[in-house]
Motif scaffolding. Structure first.
Motif, mmCIF file in Angstrom:
data_model
loop_
_atom_site.group_PDB
_atom_site.id
_atom_site.type_symbol
_atom_site.label_atom_id
_atom_site.label_comp_id
_atom_site.label_asym_id
_atom_site.label_seq_id
_atom_site.Cartn_x
_atom_site.Cartn_y
_atom_site.Cartn_z
ATOM 1 N N PRO A 276 -54.357 -10.430 -13.772
ATOM 2 C CA PRO A 276 -54.007 -8.896 -14.454
ATOM 3 C C PRO A 276 -54.443 -8.630 -15.791
ATOM 4 O O PRO A 276 -54.396 -9.394 -16.488
ATOM 5 N N PRO A 277 -54.480 -7.279 -16.149
ATOM 6 C CA PRO A 277 -54.789 -6.863 -17.532
ATOM 7 C C PRO A 277 -53.395 -6.976 -18.337
ATOM 8 O O PRO A 277 -52.779 -5.857 -18.584
ATOM 9 N N PHE A 278 -53.025 -8.256 -18.601
ATOM 10 C CA PHE A 278 -51.484 -8.439 -18.987
ATOM 11 C C PHE A 278 -51.357 -8.232 -20.623
ATOM 12 O O PHE A 278 -50.141 -8.599 -20.954
ATOM 13 N N GLY B 90 -61.103 -19.128 -19.747
ATOM 14 C CA GLY B 90 -60.230 -20.206 -19.455
ATOM 15 C C GLY B 90 -59.047 -19.742 -18.605
ATOM 16 O O GLY B 90 -58.495 -20.557 -17.629
ATOM 17 N N ALA B 91 -58.763 -18.567 -18.699
ATOM 18 C CA ALA B 91 -57.815 -17.998 -17.712
ATOM 19 C C ALA B 91 -58.096 -18.095 -16.138
ATOM 20 O O ALA B 91 -57.331 -18.099 -15.310
ATOM 21 N N VAL C 279 -47.948 -15.821 -0.125
ATOM 22 C CA VAL C 279 -47.906 -16.343 -1.437
ATOM 23 C C VAL C 279 -48.517 -15.291 -2.218
ATOM 24 O O VAL C 279 -49.743 -15.087 -2.054
ATOM 25 N N ALA C 280 -48.173 -15.059 -3.609
ATOM 26 C CA ALA C 280 -48.785 -14.402 -4.638
ATOM 27 C C ALA C 280 -48.715 -15.444 -5.753
ATOM 28 O O ALA C 280 -47.648 -16.005 -6.096
ATOM 29 N N GLN C 281 -49.829 -15.314 -6.615
ATOM 30 C CA GLN C 281 -49.942 -16.192 -7.717
ATOM 31 C C GLN C 281 -50.745 -15.389 -8.783
ATOM 32 O O GLN C 281 -51.949 -14.829 -8.479
ATOM 33 N N LEU C 282 -50.173 -15.203 -9.860
ATOM 34 C CA LEU C 282 -50.678 -14.570 -10.900
ATOM 35 C C LEU C 282 -50.501 -15.100 -12.471
ATOM 36 O O LEU C 282 -49.390 -15.765 -12.400
ATOM 37 N N LEU C 283 -51.323 -14.470 -13.105
ATOM 38 C CA LEU C 283 -51.190 -14.939 -14.771
ATOM 39 C C LEU C 283 -50.471 -13.963 -15.487
ATOM 40 O O LEU C 283 -50.534 -12.602 -14.927
ATOM 41 N N GLU D 135 -39.555 -11.390 -30.436
ATOM 42 C CA GLU D 135 -39.640 -12.813 -31.272
ATOM 43 C C GLU D 135 -40.849 -13.834 -30.729
ATOM 44 O O GLU D 135 -41.291 -14.618 -31.649
ATOM 45 N N ALA D 136 -41.248 -13.620 -29.767
ATOM 46 C CA ALA D 136 -42.369 -14.405 -29.058
ATOM 47 C C ALA D 136 -42.739 -13.880 -27.894
ATOM 48 O O ALA D 136 -42.203 -12.859 -27.131
ATOM 49 N N VAL D 137 -44.128 -14.491 -27.347
ATOM 50 C CA VAL D 137 -44.598 -13.733 -26.115
ATOM 51 C C VAL D 137 -44.993 -15.187 -25.382
ATOM 52 O O VAL D 137 -45.453 -15.981 -25.810
ATOM 53 N N GLY D 138 -44.535 -15.140 -23.931
ATOM 54 C CA GLY D 138 -44.862 -16.529 -23.419
ATOM 55 C C GLY D 138 -46.146 -16.005 -22.309
ATOM 56 O O GLY D 138 -46.226 -14.963 -21.992
ATOM 57 N N PHE D 139 -46.538 -17.227 -21.865
ATOM 58 C CA PHE D 139 -47.790 -17.124 -21.021
ATOM 59 C C PHE D 139 -47.522 -17.983 -20.137
ATOM 60 O O PHE D 139 -47.243 -19.291 -20.385
ATOM 61 N N GLY D 140 -47.811 -17.529 -18.874
ATOM 62 C CA GLY D 140 -47.942 -18.751 -17.619
ATOM 63 C C GLY D 140 -48.102 -18.358 -16.324
ATOM 64 O O GLY D 140 -49.171 -17.162 -16.026
ATOM 65 N N ILE D 141 -48.071 -19.187 -15.371
ATOM 66 C CA ILE D 141 -48.356 -18.859 -13.979
ATOM 67 C C ILE D 141 -47.108 -18.684 -13.228
ATOM 68 O O ILE D 141 -46.164 -19.102 -13.277
#
Length: 530
Positions: A254-256, A166-167, A297-301, A376-382
């Motif tokens: 990347p291996p995030f 999915g990623a 431009v750079a785009q990463l997850l 307290e939390a982990v965010g994920f995004g673009i």
């Protein structure tokens, strides 16, 4: 890397073998549409959820106990997608040009014997792929990677090369697809992003720390029939293989994953970058501008930690400020530490049902690791970053949370937002007032009235595509948007509204024009084409 020479436990095919394999896959109808037609909607949907039983039932009879479906993709589905044993005669019928023996010699298959009904099993995952990006639907591709847990029934090896997930699809669809000279696919894995980049770039450099990943990526890109030299594979960590080089576009999944660095918790090459916490994403965000040309431009997850007492955007916001680039961060998900631990422990193949002791130990290690840093939390995004083409302009700094359904592909939306920022930066209010704006074709308006009232209490503008934004506006802004058909300049509409509402031109402009800028940035209003 030399084409056709495999890394350890990776298939190797010479150019002639690749051509034969491609011909067989094409002739068998082993495409996304072909597989979905074979399996039907129920089994296809289950397979997307990671459940193989309906697909196994839909392709039953290929192991020598029933009718052979030679000439179709069923044997290939059972072998390469489901990890099931298939009768040699069935795979021979599906691979008539390459042949079973050549596939075995190349490391694609392993056999129990030479008999027609002897079992043959796939050694790799070889699946059709056709995710639509901003350039439209691609030609039929095939992606080669390690077999997953669904097929093997075992936990993953630490040097596992992940297939399409999915990623991968999210990044491919969110990437800006304007023509580029040079694209860097950083952390290419099995080569999915390199395939997409090759559609709109003259050359692509694909890097990875894993020699196995690069070998799989090489086979994936060669199966796509890309011209020689289109994709160059390089081994190394992060930006090291491209130091002192510049690119128009950088894409990276990347291996995030944030993994405890303690004994007993395995580190997987495809997801663990060898840094503590979220340091690898920070390193990329702050350093990726070094390899971008002006306008690049750079785009990463990525993942970013949310520490006690902080808002989600503070940490990632500090990184983009340090980078000094235009930045647009869209947080798509936010998990608490327990949710995050459960997801990634399962991803590695450990479950409470399978190995209760390992599950508890790893779960505890994750929670301890987060607690030590006050997470307290982990965010994920673009994350989208851009080196400004012309110094001195207003820097784009946009950090927002969009967790709802979006309309893919998002790449054209990202490109439009960047272009709108540049255009608005060049327009003061007088220049903006001279523009003949148009409502975007996917925008609709909703009005909510209390029975008996002449005027609506709530007016909503809804965006049908892209991020699907809903914007509440007042009477003046709603009236302005309703008049934006490209005929009248914005200033004339504002003046007419000021007279109609009795608020005067200056006051109406002060209310309307800042909202107009926001609507242009979000794509609900369009500036005239230049």
């Amino acid at each position: 890397m030399t084409p056709g020479v495999p890394a350890p436990d990776v298939p190797g095919l010479d150019d002639a073998g690749v051509e034969r394999l491609r011909a067989d896959l094409t002739a068998a109808g082993y495409t996304v549409d072909g597989v979905e037609e074979l399996l039907g909607p129920v089994a296809s949907a289950a397979l997307h959820r990671g459940e193989a039983v309906p697909a196994l039932r839909a392709t039953a009879g290929l192991d020598g106990t029933g009718v052979t479906r030679a000439g179709g993709p069923a044997a290939l589905v059972r072998a390469f997608l489901l990890g099931a044993d298939v009768a040699r005669r069935d795979l021979a019928a599906a691979l008539p040009t390459l042949g079973v023996d050549a596939a075995v010699a190349a490391g694609l298959l392993e056999v129990a014997g030479q008999g027609r009904d002897d079992a043959v099993r796939a050694r790799v995952d070889l699946r059709p792929y056709a995710v639509e990006d901003g350039l439209g639907a691609p030609a039929d591709w095939w992606v080669v990677s390690d077999l997953g847990e669904l097929a093997t029934g075992r936990a993953l090896r630490t040097d596992h090369v992940l297939g399409v997930g999915g990623a991968s699809a999210l990044l491919a669809q969110a990437t800006v697809r304007t023509p580029r000279e040079r694209v860097l696919d950083l952390g290419t894995g099995c080569g999915v992003q390199a395939l997409h980049a090759a559609r709109h770039a003259r050359t692509v450099v694909a890097t990875d720390i894993s020699s196995r990943a690069l070998a799989f990526a090489g086979l994936t890109t060669r199966l796509a029939g890309l011209p020689a030299g289109t994709v160059e594979l390089r081994r190394g960590s992060l930006l090291e293989p491209v130091a002192d080089e510049r690119f128009d576009l950088v894409v990276s999944n990347p291996p995030f994953v944030i993994t405890p660095r303690v004994p007993g918790v395995p580190a997987y090459e495809y997801r663990d970058g060898g840094r503590a916490g979220d340091a690898i994403v920070q390193e990329l965000v702050e350093g990726i501008g070094d390899v971008l040309v002006p306008g690049g431009v750079a785009q990463l997850l990525g993942n970013w930690e949310v520490h006690r007492g902080e808002e989600w955007h503070e940490r990632i916001g500090a990184w983009v400020d340090a980078a000094g680039l235009d930045a647009w961060v869209v947080q798509r998900d936010l998990l608490d530490p327990a949710q995050y631990a459960e997801m990634w422990i399962r991803d590695g193949g450990t479950t409470p049902e399978g190995d209760r002791a390992a599950w508890r130990a790893r779960y505890g290690a994750w929670l301890d690791d987060f607690a030590a840093r006050g997470v307290e939390a982990v965010g994920f995004g673009i994350v989208t970053l851009r080196r400004p083409a012309v110094p001195g302009g207003t820097r784009l700094r946009r950090l927002e949370e969009v967790t709802g359904t979006v309309q893919q592909p998002l790449g054209p939306v990202v490109a439009a937002v960047l272009a709108a920022h540049d255009a608005l930066d060049a327009l003061d209010d007088d220049a903006l007032a001279a523009q003949r704006l148009v409502v975007a074709p996917d925008v609709t308006e909703e009005r909510y009235l209390t029975p008996g009232d002449a005027d609506p209490r709530v007016v909503l503008l809804r965006q049908g595509g892209g991020f699907g934004r809903t914007v509440q506006v007042g009477t003046a802004v709603a009236g302005f948007v309703g008049a934006c058909d490209g005929e009248l300049a914005a200033g004339r509409i504002v003046a007419a509204l000021g007279e109609l509402l009795g608020t005067g031109t200056a006051a109406t402009a002060a209310e309307v024009l800042p909202r107009v800028r926001d609507l242009v940035r979000d794509g609900l209003l369009l500036l005239p084409a230049r």
